[in-house]
Design a protein around this motif. Structure first.
Motif, PDB file in Angstrom:
ATOM      1  N   ALA A  43       0.821  -1.214   0.000  1.00 41.13           N
ATOM      2  CA  ALA A  43       0.000   0.000   0.000  1.00 41.13           C
ATOM      3  C   ALA A  43       0.855   1.263   0.000  1.00 41.13           C
ATOM      4  CB  ALA A  43      -0.915   0.004   1.220  1.00 41.13           C
ATOM      5  N   VAL A  44       0.304   2.283  -0.638  1.00 45.67           N
ATOM      6  CA  VAL A  44       0.932   3.603  -0.653  1.00 45.67           C
ATOM      7  C   VAL A  44       0.474   4.354   0.591  1.00 45.67           C
ATOM      8  CG1 VAL A  44       0.981   5.819  -1.855  1.00 45.67           C
ATOM      9  CG2 VAL A  44       1.097   3.679  -3.155  1.00 45.67           C
ATOM     10  N   GLN A  45       1.445   4.890   1.343  1.00 48.49           N
ATOM     11  CA  GLN A  45       1.154   5.645   2.558  1.00 48.49           C
ATOM     12  C   GLN A  45       2.036   6.889   2.588  1.00 48.49           C
ATOM     13  OE1 GLN A  45       1.421   3.095   6.110  1.00 48.49           O
ATOM     14  NE2 GLN A  45       1.504   1.365   4.719  1.00 48.49           N
ATOM     15  N   VAL A  46       1.641   7.898   1.831  1.00 45.63           N
ATOM     16  CA  VAL A  46       2.437   9.118   1.748  1.00 45.63           C
ATOM     17  C   VAL A  46       1.579  10.333   2.065  1.00 45.63           C
ATOM     18  CG1 VAL A  46       4.109   8.209   0.075  1.00 45.63           C
ATOM     19  CG2 VAL A  46       2.019   9.299  -0.750  1.00 45.63           C
ATOM     20  N   THR A  47       2.266  11.409   2.385  1.00 47.38           N
ATOM     21  CA  THR A  47       1.606  12.697   2.587  1.00 47.38           C
ATOM     22  C   THR A  47       1.971  13.595   1.408  1.00 47.38           C
ATOM     23  OG1 THR A  47       3.481  13.466   3.908  1.00 47.38           O
ATOM     24  CG2 THR A  47       1.623  12.485   5.102  1.00 47.38           C
ATOM     25  N   PRO A  48       1.186  14.628   1.143  1.00 46.80           N
ATOM     26  CA  PRO A  48       1.477  15.510   0.005  1.00 46.80           C
ATOM     27  C   PRO A  48       2.850  16.169   0.118  1.00 46.80           C
ATOM     28  CG  PRO A  48      -0.745  15.889   0.805  1.00 46.80           C
ATOM     29  CD  PRO A  48      -0.071  14.985   1.815  1.00 46.80           C
ATOM     30  N   ASP A  59      -2.462   4.523  -8.736  1.00 45.76           N
ATOM     31  CA  ASP A  59      -1.403   4.814  -9.706  1.00 45.76           C
ATOM     32  C   ASP A  59      -0.573   3.580 -10.023  1.00 45.76           C
ATOM     33  OD1 ASP A  59      -2.009   7.564  -9.940  1.00 45.76           O
ATOM     34  OD2 ASP A  59      -0.857   8.001  -8.126  1.00 45.76           O
ATOM     35  N   LEU A  60      -0.490   2.656  -9.088  1.00 47.49           N
ATOM     36  CA  LEU A  60       0.363   1.478  -9.264  1.00 47.49           C
ATOM     37  C   LEU A  60      -0.387   0.292  -9.850  1.00 47.49           C
ATOM     38  CD1 LEU A  60       2.482   1.704  -6.011  1.00 47.49           C
ATOM     39  CD2 LEU A  60       2.789   2.845  -8.210  1.00 47.49           C
ATOM     40  N   ARG A  61      -1.666   0.457 -10.095  1.00 44.94           N
ATOM     41  CA  ARG A  61      -2.479  -0.599 -10.693  1.00 44.94           C
ATOM     42  C   ARG A  61      -2.887  -0.149 -12.086  1.00 44.94           C
ATOM     43  NH1 ARG A  61      -0.645  -1.595  -6.375  1.00 44.94           N
ATOM     44  NH2 ARG A  61      -1.639  -2.337  -4.504  1.00 44.94           N
ATOM     45  N   GLU A  63      -3.026  -0.430 -16.478  1.00 48.45           N
ATOM     46  CA  GLU A  63      -2.198  -0.689 -17.645  1.00 48.45           C
ATOM     47  C   GLU A  63      -0.807  -0.067 -17.557  1.00 48.45           C
ATOM     48  OE1 GLU A  63      -4.043   0.023 -21.409  1.00 48.45           O
ATOM     49  OE2 GLU A  63      -6.006  -0.491 -20.602  1.00 48.45           O
ATOM     50  N   GLY A  64       0.102  -0.757 -18.194  1.00 45.42           N
ATOM     51  CA  GLY A  64       1.432  -0.215 -18.389  1.00 45.42           C
ATOM     52  C   GLY A  64       2.401  -0.418 -17.241  1.00 45.42           C
ATOM     53  N   VAL A  65       3.665  -0.369 -17.606  1.00 45.78           N
ATOM     54  CA  VAL A  65       4.767  -0.489 -16.661  1.00 45.78           C
ATOM     55  C   VAL A  65       5.017   0.863 -16.037  1.00 45.78           C
ATOM     56  CG1 VAL A  65       7.215  -1.059 -16.438  1.00 45.78           C
ATOM     57  CG2 VAL A  65       5.792  -2.307 -18.062  1.00 45.78           C
ATOM     58  N   LYS A  66       5.385   0.855 -14.778  1.00 43.50           N
ATOM     59  CA  LYS A  66       5.716   2.087 -14.084  1.00 43.50           C
ATOM     60  C   LYS A  66       6.844   1.818 -13.096  1.00 43.50           C
ATOM     61  CE  LYS A  66       1.668   1.269 -13.377  1.00 43.50           C
ATOM     62  NZ  LYS A  66       0.974   0.079 -13.786  1.00 43.50           N
ATOM     63  N   LEU A  67       7.480   2.889 -12.640  1.00 45.62           N
ATOM     64  CA  LEU A  67       8.549   2.779 -11.646  1.00 45.62           C
ATOM     65  C   LEU A  67       8.123   3.507 -10.382  1.00 45.62           C
ATOM     66  CD1 LEU A  67      11.733   3.646 -13.763  1.00 45.62           C
ATOM     67  CD2 LEU A  67      10.680   1.421 -13.418  1.00 45.62           C
ATOM     68  N   GLY A 148       0.138  -4.332 -11.159  1.00 44.43           N
ATOM     69  CA  GLY A 148       0.512  -3.811  -9.845  1.00 44.43           C
ATOM     70  C   GLY A 148       1.475  -4.699  -9.089  1.00 44.43           C
ATOM     71  N   ASN A 149       2.133  -5.637  -9.807  1.00 40.28           N
ATOM     72  CA  ASN A 149       3.088  -6.544  -9.168  1.00 40.28           C
ATOM     73  C   ASN A 149       4.517  -6.046  -9.343  1.00 40.28           C
ATOM     74  OD1 ASN A 149       1.104  -8.468  -8.373  1.00 40.28           O
ATOM     75  ND2 ASN A 149       1.027  -9.160 -10.495  1.00 40.28           N
ATOM     76  N   ILE A 150       5.326  -6.275  -8.341  1.00 43.06           N
ATOM     77  CA  ILE A 150       6.736  -5.884  -8.402  1.00 43.06           C
ATOM     78  C   ILE A 150       7.491  -6.890  -9.259  1.00 43.06           C
ATOM     79  CG2 ILE A 150       8.861  -5.601  -7.062  1.00 43.06           C
ATOM     80  CD1 ILE A 150       7.093  -4.588  -4.758  1.00 43.06           C
ATOM     81  N   VAL A 151       8.134  -6.377 -10.301  1.00 43.82           N
ATOM     82  CA  VAL A 151       8.928  -7.212 -11.199  1.00 43.82           C
ATOM     83  C   VAL A 151      10.398  -7.176 -10.778  1.00 43.82           C
ATOM     84  CG1 VAL A 151       9.700  -7.467 -13.591  1.00 43.82           C
ATOM     85  CG2 VAL A 151       7.331  -6.851 -13.102  1.00 43.82           C
TER      86      VAL A 151
END
Length: 175
Positions: A43-48, A59-61, A63-67, A148-151
């Protein structure tokens, strides 16, 4: 007659040699293992951080590859890898930034000076998210597939060589 205590150094040396041999059998001894490879990104747990878009789980789920890139203004290797992150962003690779245990003004100054390659970002001031992700230190970058899986988890700065030999192949594998 050999006393049992005289064998202790030989046994200790043998155990050390066995561990060293096992360690050398790994494909790349510099790679740090990741228990998260092949699993869903935590899970993402960030503040602005600043006025830009806030990094969210969604954002992590999809289409497409992301970093996902962990960074900090006080991190010299983060400064060194930054041009390669900007290069990937210009090529259309979405990069999400997690500012790790940093002062917001310093982090925003870093981005104002070097440019902002992040599609969205947030601050992990307490380091809680980093713990969930198994962070060793900054910089650290994760390649995430369209599900959304870590490659791949890469610890250290993305140099030109790392970009071509590690990150790009992982991006291709994630497609």
């Amino acid at each position: 007659m050999v006393k049992p205590l005289m064998l202790v150094p030989l046994i200790v040396f043998g155990a050390f040699a066995a561990f060293a041999l096992v360690g050398l059998q790994r494909e790349n001894p510099d790679d740090l293992p990741s228990a998260l490879a092949g699993r869903a990104a935590p899970a993402v747990q960030v503040t602005p951080l600043g006025d830009g878009p806030l990094l969210r789980d969604a954002d992590l789920r999809g289409e497409g590859v992301k970093l996902v890139n962990y960074w900090a203004s006080w991190c010299a290797p983060c400064r060194a890898e930054h041009p390669n992150l900007e290069k990937l962003a210009r090529e259309g690779v979405p990069i999400y930034g997690v500012n790790y245990k940093d002062k917001p003004d310093n982090a925003l100054g870093f981005l104002a000076e070097l440019g902002n390659p992040y599609a969205a970002m947030g601050a992990d001031e307490s380091g809680r998210m980093a713990l969930d992700w198994g962070l060793y230190g900054v910089p650290e970058t994760y390649v995430i597939d369209g599900e959304g899986n870590i490659v791949l988890r890469f610890a250290g700065p993305i140099t030109g060589r790392v970009l071509e030999n590690t990150i790009r192949p992982a991006i291709e594998a994630a497609r």
